[in-house]
Enzyme design. Structure first.
Site, PDB file in Angstrom:
ATOM      1  N   GLY A  39       7.996   2.431  15.237  1.00 23.07           N
ATOM      2  CA  GLY A  39       8.892   1.698  14.340  1.00 23.07           C
ATOM      3  C   GLY A  39       9.149   2.464  13.068  1.00 23.07           C
ATOM      4  O   GLY A  39      10.075   3.262  12.987  1.00 23.07           O
ATOM      5  N   VAL A  40       8.262   2.298  12.080  1.00 21.13           N
ATOM      6  CA  VAL A  40       8.420   3.026  10.814  1.00 21.13           C
ATOM      7  C   VAL A  40       7.274   4.023  10.639  1.00 21.13           C
ATOM      8  O   VAL A  40       7.491   5.216  10.462  1.00 21.13           O
ATOM      9  CB  VAL A  40       8.456   2.054   9.605  1.00 21.13           C
ATOM     10  CG1 VAL A  40       8.690   2.826   8.301  1.00 21.13           C
ATOM     11  CG2 VAL A  40       9.543   1.008   9.793  1.00 21.13           C
ATOM     12  N   GLN A  41       6.031   3.547  10.771  1.00 22.32           N
ATOM     13  CA  GLN A  41       4.892   4.463  10.635  1.00 22.32           C
ATOM     14  C   GLN A  41       4.764   5.380  11.846  1.00 22.32           C
ATOM     15  O   GLN A  41       4.428   6.558  11.716  1.00 22.32           O
ATOM     16  CB  GLN A  41       3.583   3.675  10.447  1.00 22.32           C
ATOM     17  CG  GLN A  41       3.360   3.219   9.017  1.00 22.32           C
ATOM     18  CD  GLN A  41       3.229   4.367   8.018  1.00 22.32           C
ATOM     19  OE1 GLN A  41       2.715   5.424   8.348  1.00 22.32           O
ATOM     20  NE2 GLN A  41       3.730   4.165   6.822  1.00 22.32           N
ATOM     21  N   HIS A 124      -3.505  -0.370   8.836  1.00 24.04           N
ATOM     22  CA  HIS A 124      -3.593  -1.575   8.009  1.00 24.04           C
ATOM     23  C   HIS A 124      -4.860  -2.317   8.421  1.00 24.04           C
ATOM     24  O   HIS A 124      -5.254  -2.284   9.587  1.00 24.04           O
ATOM     25  CB  HIS A 124      -2.354  -2.444   8.288  1.00 24.04           C
ATOM     26  CG  HIS A 124      -2.046  -3.475   7.247  1.00 24.04           C
ATOM     27  ND1 HIS A 124      -2.574  -3.459   5.984  1.00 24.04           N
ATOM     28  CD2 HIS A 124      -1.210  -4.555   7.298  1.00 24.04           C
ATOM     29  CE1 HIS A 124      -2.093  -4.482   5.293  1.00 24.04           C
ATOM     30  NE2 HIS A 124      -1.266  -5.175   6.070  1.00 24.04           N
ATOM     31  N   GLY A 153       6.639   4.762   6.076  1.00 22.38           N
ATOM     32  CA  GLY A 153       6.533   5.851   7.060  1.00 22.38           C
ATOM     33  C   GLY A 153       7.699   6.810   6.933  1.00 22.38           C
ATOM     34  O   GLY A 153       7.578   8.004   7.216  1.00 22.38           O
ATOM     35  N   GLU A 248      19.631   1.980 -14.255  1.00 17.13           N
ATOM     36  CA  GLU A 248      18.988   2.841 -15.258  1.00 17.13           C
ATOM     37  C   GLU A 248      17.512   3.033 -14.931  1.00 17.13           C
ATOM     38  O   GLU A 248      16.940   4.115 -15.069  1.00 17.13           O
ATOM     39  CB  GLU A 248      19.136   2.237 -16.646  1.00 17.13           C
ATOM     40  CG  GLU A 248      18.478   3.068 -17.742  1.00 17.13           C
ATOM     41  CD  GLU A 248      18.732   2.526 -19.146  1.00 17.13           C
ATOM     42  OE1 GLU A 248      19.641   1.674 -19.300  1.00 17.13           O
ATOM     43  OE2 GLU A 248      18.030   2.956 -20.083  1.00 17.13           O
ATOM     44  N   SER A 270      14.582   5.350 -27.014  1.00 12.67           N
ATOM     45  CA  SER A 270      14.756   5.226 -28.473  1.00 12.67           C
ATOM     46  C   SER A 270      13.575   4.501 -29.086  1.00 12.67           C
ATOM     47  O   SER A 270      12.863   3.743 -28.423  1.00 12.67           O
ATOM     48  CB  SER A 270      16.031   4.416 -28.743  1.00 12.67           C
ATOM     49  OG  SER A 270      15.811   3.060 -28.324  1.00 12.67           O
TER      50      SER A 270
END
Ligand SMILES: NC(=O)C1=CN([C@@H]2O[C@H](COP(=O)(O)OP(=O)(O)OC[C@H]3O[C@@H](n4cnc5c(N)ncnc54)[C@H](O)[C@@H]3O)[C@@H](O)[C@H]2O)C=CC1
Ligand SMILES: CC(=O)[C@](C)(O)C(=O)O
Ligand SMILES: [Mg+2]
Ligand SMILES: [Mg+2]
Length: 352
Positions: A39-41, A124, A153, A248, A270
């Protein structure tokens, strides 16, 4: 282990100086690392290990989009890409990188292939810590440990390709072979971690669930939405409200915090801004501390993990998540954000 003073508390961390990649390769040279879940990892960790010379294979469901993604990433069916059970059989270290909810359903299959001396690796502490909810109780004759990259990941892979590393925590739950420490640290280096700090399964998951619901994802969206709405209610335009709330911060100020801390960022603003920020930050701290305490108790009680399991085990969990992400995306604030992003010089169409 390097001894690092973190704000007065000395902690042991593992850096690449005393555990170089060559050592990780030596430790893992007779291992087959099976990454289950793409998936992502999964992609980040598997591709980084492959590039680091580790013998790694991927296990996925054949009829899934992620099987196709794995093929597109260069994993070869029958050579380095297998259906889940075949990968489990071949793997000597099983990297359990399904979603936390999905790990529950597949656990009986995984457990069958955890023969003596193998290792079960997580990213995890969820499945083990909340095992009254997940049912994930490993056999006593395997090593059980985790390496939890402290980031997406996607970032783990991008940073690896840039020659950088994402920090990870690591923890050992069970050391059946006497080799668990070497194995887990070697894997931490192999997946592309910058440095590794030690924790335990419970502390990893309590802090992670708190962080992602708090400053990393949940609280940050909450304070963005609150400030944006006040500015809009007071007549400021969407672009002015978005620039002052998000753009910003992400484009100018957060990179300064990342570079050298909060005081460095303040010092590069500033003196008007410095005075104001120093006057107001404690008010925000005091207003939100009760919410963070409530959040932590909700994590520690198992309420958050149960909520995640209940919702992410539904057959249409991804569709439901996408509906809510779409709601965020289509909110005025994030629509204004899309317009602001499109105006960034680097996003302007190049003149032919
Ligand atoms: N997303 C991230 O960057 C991070 C994730 N983690 C942990 O890493 C582990 C993996 O997380 P993600 O990659 O985000 O998972 P994910 O939610 O992307 O799912 C990983 C894979 O599980 C598959 N899957 C889902 N349901 C399934 C089922 N019923 N049967 C078989 N496969 C199924 C999905 O197709 C996907 O390929 C989790 O324990 C997570 O907490 C840790 C750090 C960061
Ligand atoms: C990316 C990460 O570390 C998170 C937010 O904990 C997760 O994706 O679970
Ligand atoms: Mg995390
Ligand atoms: Mg998390």
């Amino acid at each position: 282990m390097a001894k690092i003073n973190f704000g007065g508390v000395v902690e042991d961390v593992v850096t690449r100086e005393e555990f170089p990649l060559e050592k990780a390769q030596e430790v893992l040279k007779n291992e087959t690392v099976a990454v289950i879940g793409y998936g992502v990892q999964g992609p980040g960790q598997a591709l980084n290990q492959k590039d680091n010379g580790i013998h790694v294979i991927v296990g996925q469901r054949k009829d899934s989009k992620t099987w196709d993604k794995a093929v597109a990433d260069g994993w070869v069916p029958g050579e380095t890409l297998f259906e889940i059970e075949e990968a489990l059989e071949k793997g000597t270290i099983i990297c359990y990188l399904l979603s936390d909810a999905a790990q529950i359903a597949l656990w009986p299959t995984v457990k069958k292939h955890l023969t003596a001396g193998k290792a079960l690796y997580f990213s995890h502490g969820f499945g083990i810590t909340f095992n009254e909810q997940t049912g994930i109780i490993p056999p006593p004759d395997v090593d059980v440990f985790l390496v939890a990259p402290k980031g997406s990941g996607t970032s783990l892979r991008r940073m690896f390709l840039e020659g950088r590393g994402l920090n990870s925590s690591f923890a050992i739950y069970q050391d059946a072979t006497g080799k668990a420490r070497d194995r887990v640290i070697a894997l931490g280096i192999a997946v592309g971690s910058g440095y590794l700090f030690e924790t335990d399964f419970k502390k990893e998951v309590y802090s992670d669930l708190t962080g992602e619901r708090g400053t990393l994802m949940g609280a940050i969206q909450g304070i963005f939405a609150a400030q944006y709405q006040v500015l809009r209610d007071k007549g400021h335009s969407p672009s002015e409200a978005f620039n002052e709330t998000v753009e910003e911060l992400t484009q100018s100020l957060m990179p300064l915090v990342a570079e050298n801390g909060m005081d460095w960022m303040y010092a590069n603003c500033s003196t008007t801004a410095q005075r104001g920020a120093l006057d107001w930050w404690k008010k925000f701290r005091d207003a939100t501390a009760p919410v963070f305490k409530e959040l932590y108790e909700s994590v520690a009680s198992g309420k958050e993990s149960q909520r995640s399991i209940d919702s992410n085990s539904q057959p249409d969990y991804r569709e439901k998540l996408e509906e809510e992400l779409k709601e965020l995306r289509e909110s005025e604030m994030w629509q204004a954000g899309a317009a602001v992003r499109s105006l960034r010089p680097e996003n302007q169409p190049t003149e032919v």
